[in-house]
Design an enzyme around this catalytic site. Sequence first.
Site, PDB file in Angstrom:
ATOM      1  N   GLU A  25       1.867 -10.086   0.414  1.00  0.00           N
ATOM      2  CA  GLU A  25       2.224  -8.667   0.331  1.00  0.00           C
ATOM      3  C   GLU A  25       3.730  -8.542   0.566  1.00  0.00           C
ATOM      4  O   GLU A  25       4.398  -9.509   0.943  1.00  0.00           O
ATOM      5  CB  GLU A  25       1.436  -7.853   1.377  1.00  0.00           C
ATOM      6  CG  GLU A  25       1.617  -6.349   1.213  1.00  0.00           C
ATOM      7  CD  GLU A  25       0.526  -5.510   1.890  1.00  0.00           C
ATOM      8  OE1 GLU A  25      -0.400  -6.075   2.483  1.00  0.00           O
ATOM      9  OE2 GLU A  25       0.621  -4.266   1.792  1.00  0.00           O
TER      10      GLU A  25
ATOM     11  N   ASP B  42       0.527 -17.393  -4.270  1.00  0.00           N
ATOM     12  CA  ASP B  42       1.289 -16.437  -5.080  1.00  0.00           C
ATOM     13  C   ASP B  42       0.337 -15.745  -6.048  1.00  0.00           C
ATOM     14  O   ASP B  42       0.339 -16.010  -7.253  1.00  0.00           O
ATOM     15  CB  ASP B  42       2.423 -17.146  -5.830  1.00  0.00           C
ATOM     16  CG  ASP B  42       3.305 -16.146  -6.584  1.00  0.00           C
ATOM     17  OD1 ASP B  42       3.193 -14.928  -6.312  1.00  0.00           O
ATOM     18  OD2 ASP B  42       4.095 -16.583  -7.449  1.00  0.00           O
TER      19      ASP B  42
ATOM     20  N   HIS C 172       1.408  -8.861  -3.649  1.00  0.00           N
ATOM     21  CA  HIS C 172       0.436  -7.793  -3.414  1.00  0.00           C
ATOM     22  C   HIS C 172       1.246  -6.517  -3.198  1.00  0.00           C
ATOM     23  O   HIS C 172       1.672  -6.203  -2.091  1.00  0.00           O
ATOM     24  CB  HIS C 172      -0.419  -8.122  -2.188  1.00  0.00           C
ATOM     25  CG  HIS C 172      -1.495  -7.108  -1.916  1.00  0.00           C
ATOM     26  ND1 HIS C 172      -2.692  -7.094  -2.590  1.00  0.00           N
ATOM     27  CD2 HIS C 172      -1.550  -6.060  -1.052  1.00  0.00           C
ATOM     28  CE1 HIS C 172      -3.445  -6.091  -2.147  1.00  0.00           C
ATOM     29  NE2 HIS C 172      -2.768  -5.442  -1.208  1.00  0.00           N
TER      30      HIS C 172
ATOM     31  N   ASP D 216       0.856  -1.196   0.000  1.00  0.00           N
ATOM     32  CA  ASP D 216       0.000   0.000   0.000  1.00  0.00           C
ATOM     33  C   ASP D 216       0.891   1.244   0.000  1.00  0.00           C
ATOM     34  O   ASP D 216       2.105   1.156   0.121  1.00  0.00           O
ATOM     35  CB  ASP D 216      -0.959  -0.002   1.205  1.00  0.00           C
ATOM     36  CG  ASP D 216      -0.223   0.075   2.535  1.00  0.00           C
ATOM     37  OD1 ASP D 216       0.859  -0.528   2.653  1.00  0.00           O
ATOM     38  OD2 ASP D 216      -0.719   0.747   3.463  1.00  0.00           O
TER      39      ASP D 216
HETATM   40  O1  G3I Z   1      -1.938 -10.256  18.678  1.00  0.00           O
HETATM   41  C1  G3I Z   1      -2.532 -11.466  18.232  1.00  0.00           C
HETATM   42  C2  G3I Z   1      -2.044 -12.616  19.065  1.00  0.00           C
HETATM   43  O2  G3I Z   1      -2.456 -12.431  20.377  1.00  0.00           O
HETATM   44  C3  G3I Z   1      -2.582 -13.924  18.469  1.00  0.00           C
HETATM   45  O3  G3I Z   1      -2.024 -15.008  19.154  1.00  0.00           O
HETATM   46  C4  G3I Z   1      -2.204 -14.031  16.999  1.00  0.00           C
HETATM   47  C5  G3I Z   1      -2.804 -15.267  16.347  1.00  0.00           C
HETATM   48  O4  G3I Z   1      -2.758 -15.171  14.949  1.00  0.00           O
HETATM   49  O5  G3I Z   1      -2.694 -12.903  16.320  1.00  0.00           O
HETATM   50  C6  G3I Z   1      -2.137 -11.703  16.793  1.00  0.00           C
HETATM   51  O6  G3I Z   1      -2.607 -10.626  16.033  1.00  0.00           O
HETATM   52  C7  G3I Z   1      -2.106 -10.533  14.718  1.00  0.00           C
HETATM   53  C8  G3I Z   1      -1.407  -9.196  14.580  1.00  0.00           C
HETATM   54  O7  G3I Z   1      -0.993  -9.022  13.246  1.00  0.00           O
HETATM   55  C9  G3I Z   1      -0.167  -9.096  15.458  1.00  0.00           C
HETATM   56  O8  G3I Z   1       0.803 -10.009  15.057  1.00  0.00           O
HETATM   57  C10 G3I Z   1      -3.268 -10.614  13.753  1.00  0.00           C
HETATM   58  O9  G3I Z   1      -3.816 -11.908  13.782  1.00  0.00           O
HETATM   59  C11 G3I Z   1      -2.820 -10.297  12.358  1.00  0.00           C
HETATM   60  O10 G3I Z   1      -3.951 -10.204  11.514  1.00  0.00           O
HETATM   61  C12 G3I Z   1      -2.068  -9.000  12.326  1.00  0.00           C
HETATM   62  O11 G3I Z   1      -1.530  -8.851  11.050  1.00  0.00           O
HETATM   63  C13 G3I Z   1      -1.003  -7.571  10.720  1.00  0.00           C
HETATM   64  C14 G3I Z   1      -1.747  -7.040   9.487  1.00  0.00           C
HETATM   65  O12 G3I Z   1      -1.164  -5.815   9.077  1.00  0.00           O
HETATM   66  C15 G3I Z   1      -3.228  -6.812   9.741  1.00  0.00           C
HETATM   67  O13 G3I Z   1      -3.421  -5.848  10.706  1.00  0.00           O
HETATM   68  C16 G3I Z   1       0.462  -7.749  10.398  1.00  0.00           C
HETATM   69  O14 G3I Z   1       1.188  -8.088  11.581  1.00  0.00           O
HETATM   70  C17 G3I Z   1       1.043  -6.482   9.791  1.00  0.00           C
HETATM   71  O15 G3I Z   1       2.341  -6.769   9.325  1.00  0.00           O
HETATM   72  C18 G3I Z   1       0.169  -5.984   8.644  1.00  0.00           C
HETATM   73  O16 G3I Z   1       0.678  -4.762   8.231  1.00  0.00           O
HETATM   74  C19 G3I Z   1       0.118  -4.194   7.046  1.00  0.00           C
HETATM   75  C20 G3I Z   1      -0.331  -2.790   7.401  1.00  0.00           C
HETATM   76  O17 G3I Z   1      -1.417  -2.869   8.305  1.00  0.00           O
HETATM   77  C21 G3I Z   1      -0.708  -1.992   6.159  1.00  0.00           C
HETATM   78  N1  G3I Z   1       0.349  -2.022   5.171  1.00  0.00           N
HETATM   79  C22 G3I Z   1       0.718  -3.362   4.780  1.00  0.00           C
HETATM   80  C23 G3I Z   1       1.198  -4.171   5.959  1.00  0.00           C
HETATM   81  C24 G3I Z   1       1.654  -5.557   5.560  1.00  0.00           C
HETATM   82  O18 G3I Z   1       0.624  -6.430   5.243  1.00  0.00           O
HETATM   83  O1  9MR Z   2      -3.905  -3.506   0.194  1.00  0.00           O
HETATM   84  C1  9MR Z   2      -4.136  -3.584   1.583  1.00  0.00           C
HETATM   85  C2  9MR Z   2      -2.904  -4.131   2.276  1.00  0.00           C
HETATM   86  O2  9MR Z   2      -1.818  -3.254   2.108  1.00  0.00           O
HETATM   87  C3  9MR Z   2      -3.173  -4.386   3.747  1.00  0.00           C
HETATM   88  O3  9MR Z   2      -2.106  -5.076   4.337  1.00  0.00           O
HETATM   89  C4  9MR Z   2      -4.442  -5.206   3.909  1.00  0.00           C
HETATM   90  C5  9MR Z   2      -4.820  -5.420   5.369  1.00  0.00           C
HETATM   91  O4  9MR Z   2      -5.064  -4.222   6.003  1.00  0.00           O
HETATM   92  O5  9MR Z   2      -5.517  -4.604   3.249  1.00  0.00           O
HETATM   93  C6  9MR Z   2      -5.316  -4.462   1.866  1.00  0.00           C
HETATM   94  O6  9MR Z   2      -6.436  -3.866   1.306  1.00  0.00           O
HETATM   95  C7  9MR Z   2      -7.546  -4.726   1.162  1.00  0.00           C
HETATM   96  C8  9MR Z   2      -8.632  -4.330   2.144  1.00  0.00           C
HETATM   97  O7  9MR Z   2      -8.207  -4.563   3.476  1.00  0.00           O
HETATM   98  C9  9MR Z   2      -9.900  -5.106   1.866  1.00  0.00           C
HETATM   99  N1  9MR Z   2     -10.311  -4.951   0.476  1.00  0.00           N
HETATM  100  C10 9MR Z   2      -9.293  -5.421  -0.465  1.00  0.00           C
HETATM  101  C11 9MR Z   2      -7.995  -4.659  -0.292  1.00  0.00           C
HETATM  102  C12 9MR Z   2      -6.891  -5.234  -1.186  1.00  0.00           C
HETATM  103  O8  9MR Z   2      -7.058  -4.978  -2.489  1.00  0.00           O
END
Ligand code: G3I
Ligand code: 9MR
Length: 569
Positions: free
Chosen positions: A544, A535, A489, A179
């Site tokens: 991503e 993939d 992604h 993103d």
């Molecule tokens: O904290 C809980 C933990 O208690 C539990 O045991 C575990 C089980 O799966 O989950 C933990 O939470 C996770 C959290 O990350 C912390 O690790 C969530 O399930 C998981 O969905 C969450 O994922 C994060 C994701 O954003 C969604 O919020 C990723 O770490 C994080 O790297 C990712 O970051 C995104 C940014 O928001 C937007 N830009 C892209 C980036 C990469 O995808």
């Molecule tokens: O593109 C977004 C990615 O960078 C984030 O990690 C992810 C989780 O927050 O969300 C992606 O965006 C998606 C959105 O959450 C739901 N609709 C589809 C989007 C991807 O095309």
Amino acid sequence: MRPTLLLLALAGFGAHGAAGADDIKLNQLGFLPGAAKVAVVPDGAARDFAVVEQGSGKVVFTGALGPATRSADAGDTVRLASFAALTAPGKYRLRVAGQADSLPFEISPSAYQAVSAAALKAFYFNRASTALDAQHAGIYARAAGHPDTQVLIHASAASPARPAGTVISSPKGWYDAGDYNKYIVNSGISTYTLLAAYEDFPAFFQQQKLNIPESGNGRPDILNEVWWNLEWMLTMQDPEDGGVYHKLTNLRFDGNIMPAQATQPRYVVQKTTAAALDFAAVMATASRVYAPFDQAMSARMLSAAQAAWRWAQQHPRQFYQQPKDVATGEYGDQDVSDEFAWAAAELYITTGNDDFYKALRAPEQAATVASWGDVRGLAWLSLARHRKTLSAAADQQLIVSRVDTLARKLADGWKQSAYGIPMQTSDFVWGSNAVALNQAMVLLHGYRLTNQRAYLDAAQAGFDYVLGRNATEMSFVTGYGARSTQHPHHRPSEADGIAAPVPGFLAGGPQPGQQDQQHCSARYPSKLPARSYLDHECSYASNEIAINWNAPLVYVSAGLQALTPARPN
Ligand code: G3I
Ligand code: 9MR
């Protein structure tokens, strides 16, 4: 697929196309001559293996396969083939009777130079607020987007001097990931990890040439690249009070567009304790790293770090809460004890002021493998790196023991694992490939501290994992390895009209959460933790890219290249 290939695939030969294919798995880039060299072989009738020279087919090494071991994460039974004693540079394949030959790999004294440079160049490719010109970006040249010179203060971030709607300028920095938003928390660990790589392996980075716009200015390119992000981070601090905005973002994610096509307004959102502390830690680190190059900037970074630290003392529980009108990434964290410890450690190392050592509360801090939400391990790695110059307040024994204990735990897991990797079931989370590399980063620190060869070999295994020695048999680094991630992604990779993805990026990796399945037309091939990888461009939960995942790829590839001895033992 051509008919001959189809027949071969049906006969079980060279079926390298299918995810989870039962083939030999190894680091597709290969190995340094002095490295541990291991391949994962599906269990079958064979009890031994050979390494053959690519082209001539000459057998250059033979060995016995290890015992058959079941992997619950991958759902298969495998044997390890170990050939550390083969050190002669060349191109090879691994051969096991009754199975397809492995993908080709190389033994070379410069095996990881190119991937390490590419992993760092990826940060250049993800620069915000600038055009990438053909001289530096080649076919990935693109027009500028997201200038971020007119950014709005979101209502959640309003202050008396900067009411909602105030316009500030906050250009540059790296896009976080696939993103186009910029998040201080994730920027923190990413920027630190690159600075740590330079602090640990300066000679490696002094010789590295990235071909970025600043190349040749007398500074190592890694410091040039990091500078681009530091300049942005500094603009995220409110000069009135030292607080730091959590993120600079659209209200909603951009669509599948190039940066130049983006039109949504940009906001800075909420000041948080986590952002202030991660900012403080990075600025304190940067202040010491850039001191030999730019005294004025070094001083400015240190006072920015101290102002952020003071703000955090006054606002110790300002946790991120996503405003109703904002839908982008959160990086929310309700426990900032680790951020306090990390910032205190970096401020202590840079200033030598014992008050910061006390604030760290060292005996209470465990060492853990770092992630964006748990940075306490970074405090220990930094203290270990600088232990020779710390004041008498620092507990030297505790520092060594914290790093050694964590490295030993990882090495124990590595010894017991069927695939011969430190990764455990609970490590298959969103961004699991970075878990493998952050584990390897700890192991490399353990090796530097104690000289235990097992730590180096376990670090190598974690690196091998992301480059192909895994159940999906993929190299997760775009452009590197015979069978690598093709459809990350990553908005530029999707929208630039070029078939090949932008090179040097690490995909997030397998994890069974599959939070994106409802947005994907393609199905995940498996629910098994180690095979839950898709993939496909839709798969933001497994495919991503992100700056905090690429940073340990830079660290570990450079570290292995710099630390691996000429001989295997
Ligand atoms: O904290 C809980 C933990 O208690 C539990 O045991 C575990 C089980 O799966 O989950 C933990 O939470 C996770 C959290 O990350 C912390 O690790 C969530 O399930 C998981 O969905 C969450 O994922 C994060 C994701 O954003 C969604 O919020 C990723 O770490 C994080 O790297 C990712 O970051 C995104 C940014 O928001 C937007 N830009 C892209 C980036 C990469 O995808
Ligand atoms: O593109 C977004 C990615 O960078 C984030 O990690 C992810 C989780 O927050 O969300 C992606 O965006 C998606 C959105 O959450 C739901 N609709 C589809 C989007 C991807 O095309």
